[in-house]
Write a protein that holds these residues in place. Sequence first.
Motif, PDB file in Angstrom:
ATOM      1  N   ALA A 191       4.945  10.245   5.716  1.00  0.00           N
ATOM      2  CA  ALA A 191       4.119   9.861   4.176  1.00  0.00           C
ATOM      3  C   ALA A 191       4.001  10.096   3.723  1.00  0.00           C
ATOM      4  N   ALA A 192       5.890  10.875   3.149  1.00  0.00           N
ATOM      5  CA  ALA A 192       6.621  10.450   1.698  1.00  0.00           C
ATOM      6  C   ALA A 192       6.855   9.080   1.966  1.00  0.00           C
ATOM      7  N   LEU A 193       7.120   8.006   2.765  1.00  0.00           N
ATOM      8  CA  LEU A 193       7.442   6.909   3.230  1.00  0.00           C
ATOM      9  C   LEU A 193       6.498   5.479   2.793  1.00  0.00           C
ATOM     10  N   GLN A 194       5.710   5.917   3.414  1.00  0.00           N
ATOM     11  CA  GLN A 194       4.053   5.018   3.804  1.00  0.00           C
ATOM     12  C   GLN A 194       3.617   5.093   1.708  1.00  0.00           C
ATOM     13  N   LEU A 247       4.491  -2.103  -3.922  1.00  0.00           N
ATOM     14  CA  LEU A 247       3.759  -2.727  -3.878  1.00  0.00           C
ATOM     15  C   LEU A 247       2.512  -2.655  -4.838  1.00  0.00           C
ATOM     16  N   ARG A 248       2.392  -1.860  -5.735  1.00  0.00           N
ATOM     17  CA  ARG A 248       1.276  -1.824  -6.626  1.00  0.00           C
ATOM     18  C   ARG A 248       1.668  -1.790  -7.923  1.00  0.00           C
ATOM     19  N   ASP A 249       2.860  -1.145  -8.093  1.00  0.00           N
ATOM     20  CA  ASP A 249       3.422  -1.000  -9.259  1.00  0.00           C
ATOM     21  C   ASP A 249       4.672  -1.820  -9.959  1.00  0.00           C
ATOM     22  N   ASP A 250       5.820  -2.327  -8.966  1.00  0.00           N
ATOM     23  CA  ASP A 250       6.895  -3.331  -9.443  1.00  0.00           C
ATOM     24  C   ASP A 250       6.084  -4.910  -8.628  1.00  0.00           C
ATOM     25  N   TYR A 251       5.633  -4.984  -7.599  1.00  0.00           N
ATOM     26  CA  TYR A 251       4.850  -5.905  -7.387  1.00  0.00           C
ATOM     27  C   TYR A 251       3.475  -6.958  -7.942  1.00  0.00           C
ATOM     28  N   GLN A 252       3.246  -5.509  -8.654  1.00  0.00           N
ATOM     29  CA  GLN A 252       1.583  -6.041  -8.898  1.00  0.00           C
ATOM     30  C   GLN A 252       0.500  -6.329  -8.317  1.00  0.00           C
ATOM     31  N   LEU A 253       0.600  -6.080  -6.820  1.00  0.00           N
ATOM     32  CA  LEU A 253       0.470  -6.020  -5.603  1.00  0.00           C
ATOM     33  C   LEU A 253      -1.510  -4.942  -5.801  1.00  0.00           C
ATOM     34  N   ASP A 254      -2.893  -5.949  -4.692  1.00  0.00           N
ATOM     35  CA  ASP A 254      -3.648  -4.493  -4.810  1.00  0.00           C
ATOM     36  C   ASP A 254      -3.183  -4.451  -3.394  1.00  0.00           C
ATOM     37  N   ALA A 255      -2.393  -3.746  -3.295  1.00  0.00           N
ATOM     38  CA  ALA A 255      -2.674  -2.992  -1.375  1.00  0.00           C
ATOM     39  C   ALA A 255      -2.818  -1.618  -0.664  1.00  0.00           C
ATOM     40  N   ASN A 256      -2.664  -1.185  -0.008  1.00  0.00           N
ATOM     41  CA  ASN A 256      -3.540  -0.136   0.810  1.00  0.00           C
ATOM     42  C   ASN A 256      -2.789  -0.234   1.811  1.00  0.00           C
ATOM     43  N   ASN A 257      -3.224   0.942   2.316  1.00  0.00           N
ATOM     44  CA  ASN A 257      -3.397   1.150   4.305  1.00  0.00           C
ATOM     45  C   ASN A 257      -1.826   0.795   4.227  1.00  0.00           C
ATOM     46  N   VAL A 258      -1.323   1.817   3.930  1.00  0.00           N
ATOM     47  CA  VAL A 258       0.726   1.250   4.606  1.00  0.00           C
ATOM     48  C   VAL A 258       0.815   2.077   5.708  1.00  0.00           C
ATOM     49  N   ALA A 259       1.472   1.613   6.910  1.00  0.00           N
ATOM     50  CA  ALA A 259       1.662   2.081   7.967  1.00  0.00           C
ATOM     51  C   ALA A 259       3.348   2.164   8.057  1.00  0.00           C
ATOM     52  N   CYS A 260       4.031   3.103   8.335  1.00  0.00           N
ATOM     53  CA  CYS A 260       5.153   3.104   8.536  1.00  0.00           C
ATOM     54  C   CYS A 260       5.643   3.682   9.463  1.00  0.00           C
ATOM     55  N   PRO A 261       6.654   2.748  10.983  1.00  0.00           N
ATOM     56  CA  PRO A 261       7.136   3.803  12.096  1.00  0.00           C
ATOM     57  C   PRO A 261       7.321   5.153  12.106  1.00  0.00           C
ATOM     58  N   THR A 262       7.436   6.139  12.421  1.00  0.00           N
ATOM     59  CA  THR A 262       7.270   7.631  12.132  1.00  0.00           C
ATOM     60  C   THR A 262       9.254   7.732  12.695  1.00  0.00           C
ATOM     61  N   SER A 289      10.309  -2.270   9.459  1.00  0.00           N
ATOM     62  CA  SER A 289       9.111  -2.772   9.029  1.00  0.00           C
ATOM     63  C   SER A 289       8.049  -2.132   8.859  1.00  0.00           C
ATOM     64  N   CYS A 290       7.156  -2.205   7.991  1.00  0.00           N
ATOM     65  CA  CYS A 290       5.878  -1.816   7.653  1.00  0.00           C
ATOM     66  C   CYS A 290       4.801  -2.686   7.088  1.00  0.00           C
ATOM     67  N   SER A 291       3.596  -1.856   7.741  1.00  0.00           N
ATOM     68  CA  SER A 291       2.325  -3.409   7.314  1.00  0.00           C
ATOM     69  C   SER A 291       1.781  -2.449   6.342  1.00  0.00           C
ATOM     70  N   ALA A 292       0.893  -3.145   6.152  1.00  0.00           N
ATOM     71  CA  ALA A 292       0.251  -3.346   4.741  1.00  0.00           C
ATOM     72  C   ALA A 292      -0.827  -4.000   4.671  1.00  0.00           C
ATOM     73  N   GLN A 293      -2.192  -3.516   4.200  1.00  0.00           N
ATOM     74  CA  GLN A 293      -3.408  -4.643   3.510  1.00  0.00           C
ATOM     75  C   GLN A 293      -3.306  -5.158   2.362  1.00  0.00           C
ATOM     76  N   VAL A 294      -2.678  -6.691   2.089  1.00  0.00           N
ATOM     77  CA  VAL A 294      -2.528  -6.781   0.031  1.00  0.00           C
ATOM     78  C   VAL A 294      -4.033  -7.778   0.213  1.00  0.00           C
ATOM     79  N   ALA A 295      -4.560  -6.914  -0.607  1.00  0.00           N
ATOM     80  CA  ALA A 295      -5.880  -8.069  -1.158  1.00  0.00           C
ATOM     81  C   ALA A 295      -6.410  -8.469   0.521  1.00  0.00           C
ATOM     82  N   GLY A 296      -6.692  -7.816   1.277  1.00  0.00           N
ATOM     83  CA  GLY A 296      -7.449  -7.163   2.334  1.00  0.00           C
ATOM     84  C   GLY A 296      -7.667  -8.620   4.018  1.00  0.00           C
TER      85      GLY A 296
END
Length: 147
Positions: free
Chosen positions: A82-85, A92-107, A118-125
């Motif tokens: 949870a902390a990693l995600q 992604l939001r602060d440094d890359y200024q992207l509209d990102a959400n739903n980050v999922a990283c392997p446990t 690798s992690c997955s995320a939704q960037v601008a949908g």
Amino acid sequence: MTNPYGGPDNNGAAPPTPRWAPAPPPQWGPAATPAARTARQRRFSPKLVVAVAGPVVAVVALVAVLGLAWPGFLNQKVFDTAALQQGVLTVLRDDYQLDANNVACPTGQSVEVEHRFSCSAQVAGVPKTISVTVKSSDGRFEVGRPQ
């Protein structure tokens, strides 16, 4: 009629019971008496118990101590998922200024320098893959640009 037991005739009644006891059990053989069985039971000497159990206990203690003290053997550091995600999302939001959400990283990702995953995320949908590289043993990591 005469009585075979030597007494007077009982006029057809059952003969009297004999006045003798059954023979005692034989006094020889492996299971002759309970006392003999008790005397033949094996007992472990304290020296034998110490000679066998001592080294076993020492090996178990050594494995436990080394396993917990020596990093990577039994005491492996892993990221809190949870902390990693949340950390990846913040980058992604602060440094890359992207509209990102739903980050999922392997446990269970280990905290080892130069470990990559690798992690997955939704960037601008749109679903994107984000590479993460561990930079230090205290848990600092680097987040790559979404692919």
